[in-house]
Design an enzyme around this catalytic site. Sequence first.
Site, PDB file in Angstrom:
ATOM      1  N   VAL A 121       0.846  -1.198   0.000  1.00  0.00           N
ATOM      2  CA  VAL A 121       0.000   0.000   0.000  1.00  0.00           C
ATOM      3  C   VAL A 121       0.882   1.248   0.000  1.00  0.00           C
ATOM      4  O   VAL A 121       0.547   2.263  -0.614  1.00  0.00           O
ATOM      5  CB  VAL A 121      -0.951  -0.041   1.224  1.00  0.00           C
ATOM      6  CG1 VAL A 121      -1.739   1.253   1.345  1.00  0.00           C
ATOM      7  CG2 VAL A 121      -1.884  -1.243   1.114  1.00  0.00           C
ATOM      8  N   CYS A 139       7.033  -1.103   8.892  1.00  0.00           N
ATOM      9  CA  CYS A 139       6.391  -1.192   7.573  1.00  0.00           C
ATOM     10  C   CYS A 139       7.379  -1.760   6.555  1.00  0.00           C
ATOM     11  O   CYS A 139       8.452  -1.202   6.368  1.00  0.00           O
ATOM     12  CB  CYS A 139       5.922   0.177   7.107  1.00  0.00           C
ATOM     13  SG  CYS A 139       5.317   0.095   5.408  1.00  0.00           S
ATOM     14  N   THR A 186       3.731  -7.652   8.715  1.00  0.00           N
ATOM     15  CA  THR A 186       3.829  -8.621   7.622  1.00  0.00           C
ATOM     16  C   THR A 186       5.293  -8.981   7.338  1.00  0.00           C
ATOM     17  O   THR A 186       6.208  -8.275   7.758  1.00  0.00           O
ATOM     18  CB  THR A 186       3.208  -8.020   6.355  1.00  0.00           C
ATOM     19  OG1 THR A 186       3.817  -6.748   6.118  1.00  0.00           O
ATOM     20  CG2 THR A 186       1.711  -7.831   6.520  1.00  0.00           C
ATOM     21  N   GLY A 225      -2.507 -13.617  11.009  1.00  0.00           N
ATOM     22  CA  GLY A 225      -3.163 -14.862  10.617  1.00  0.00           C
ATOM     23  C   GLY A 225      -4.356 -15.293  11.435  1.00  0.00           C
ATOM     24  O   GLY A 225      -4.786 -16.450  11.326  1.00  0.00           O
ATOM     25  N   GLY A 249      -6.461  -9.007  11.060  1.00  0.00           N
ATOM     26  CA  GLY A 249      -6.052  -8.206   9.909  1.00  0.00           C
ATOM     27  C   GLY A 249      -6.622  -8.711   8.605  1.00  0.00           C
ATOM     28  O   GLY A 249      -7.764  -8.428   8.232  1.00  0.00           O
ATOM     29  N   THR A 250      -5.839  -9.535   7.917  1.00  0.00           N
ATOM     30  CA  THR A 250      -6.167  -9.960   6.565  1.00  0.00           C
ATOM     31  C   THR A 250      -7.536 -10.618   6.444  1.00  0.00           C
ATOM     32  O   THR A 250      -8.214 -10.484   5.429  1.00  0.00           O
ATOM     33  CB  THR A 250      -5.061 -10.929   6.092  1.00  0.00           C
ATOM     34  OG1 THR A 250      -3.831 -10.215   6.140  1.00  0.00           O
ATOM     35  CG2 THR A 250      -5.304 -11.424   4.688  1.00  0.00           C
TER      36      THR A 250
HETATM   37  O1  RRO Z   1       1.157   0.684   3.944  1.00  0.00           O
HETATM   38  C1  RRO Z   1       1.715  -0.415   3.773  1.00  0.00           C
HETATM   39  O2  RRO Z   1       2.105  -0.791   2.671  1.00  0.00           O
HETATM   40  C2  RRO Z   1       1.965  -1.334   4.905  1.00  0.00           C
HETATM   41  C3  RRO Z   1       2.332  -0.922   6.171  1.00  0.00           C
HETATM   42 BR1  RRO Z   1       2.440   0.872   6.669  1.00  0.00          BR
HETATM   43  C4  RRO Z   1       2.657  -1.899   7.172  1.00  0.00           C
HETATM   44  O3  RRO Z   1       3.016  -1.605   8.316  1.00  0.00           O
HETATM   45  N1  RRO Z   1       2.584  -3.208   6.824  1.00  0.00           N
HETATM   46  C5  RRO Z   1       2.208  -3.586   5.592  1.00  0.00           C
HETATM   47  O4  RRO Z   1       2.155  -4.799   5.326  1.00  0.00           O
HETATM   48  N2  RRO Z   1       1.901  -2.654   4.641  1.00  0.00           N
END
Ligand code: RRO
Length: 300
Positions: free
Chosen positions: A68, A129, A193, A244, A265-266
Amino acid sequence: MRRTVCGIDFQNPVLLAAGTCGFGEELSDVLSLDDLGGLVTKSVTLEPRAGNPLPRVAEFGGGMINSVGLANPGAAAVRRDRLPWLARNLTRARVLVSVAGHTPDEFVQVVRILDDAPGFQGFELNLSCPNDTHRGGVPFALDPEALPRVVEGVRAITHRPLSVKLAPNTPDLPELAYLAQEAGADAVTLVNTIPGLVLDPRTGNPRVGAGQGGVSGPALLAVGVHALRRARTRIHIPVFGVGGVCNGGDALQYLREGAALVQVGTQSFADPRAAARIIRGLGALHRKGGLPPLPEGVHG
Ligand code: RRO
């Protein structure tokens, strides 16, 4: 299932994880947010960020990959537009604001902008992140030199509870958790992640626009529970378990391993009402045998 953690009273131990529920409003049509233990917002940076090229998420056999790229409206807009909505609409669910930055000072500036606003109880510092780095998935803040500077800098300017979110792909995870605790964190959130790469086999192109991304979903459960066990050997502050969780039994694994709270989360992408289902599942387990208490030495 009520529990007090870091001085915050949670009606149940299930929260929506950062980055999976926006700022709450986005899910409010499909889920009764106020029945949750709480939610963690999308990570907030000092300046607005447009995020990474599309597509930003892709499903694959093992779960999901995302890049993201920290898309968010920036701290001033979150204070002006998003926190008031949370203050008006949530009375029972608790809110942690996730904070991210490129430098220790950026974390401090974001917290300074948000700290005296209504609508939330604490901060989750996102030091992990995987998608905002030029170091192959290892963010600057997971460096043992940088981590205490971030946490001490924020600790010095807020009395609100602080949890520090770490990544599973660091060999010295227990040491980083310890450094966070010693620098003044009230809790640790495990795990973010794992960096990964998923290709379209026909073209060889990455399935997310940025190329690599963060891997989440069912397989992360084993990684998260293991990280929790390792970290708990070094720290006595509460741990929020994430990774998970798809059902009440998954959440119970984290609680059995000593997590104070669990984040979903997911699974919310597959089923936006997953968190409510998981709370019901935990409730049924609770009525049968009771949920494990906080481990000895860990104080709410
Ligand atoms: O925004 C992202 O792409 C993102 C963040 Br900030 C994070 O902490 N963990 C992730 O898997 N994506």
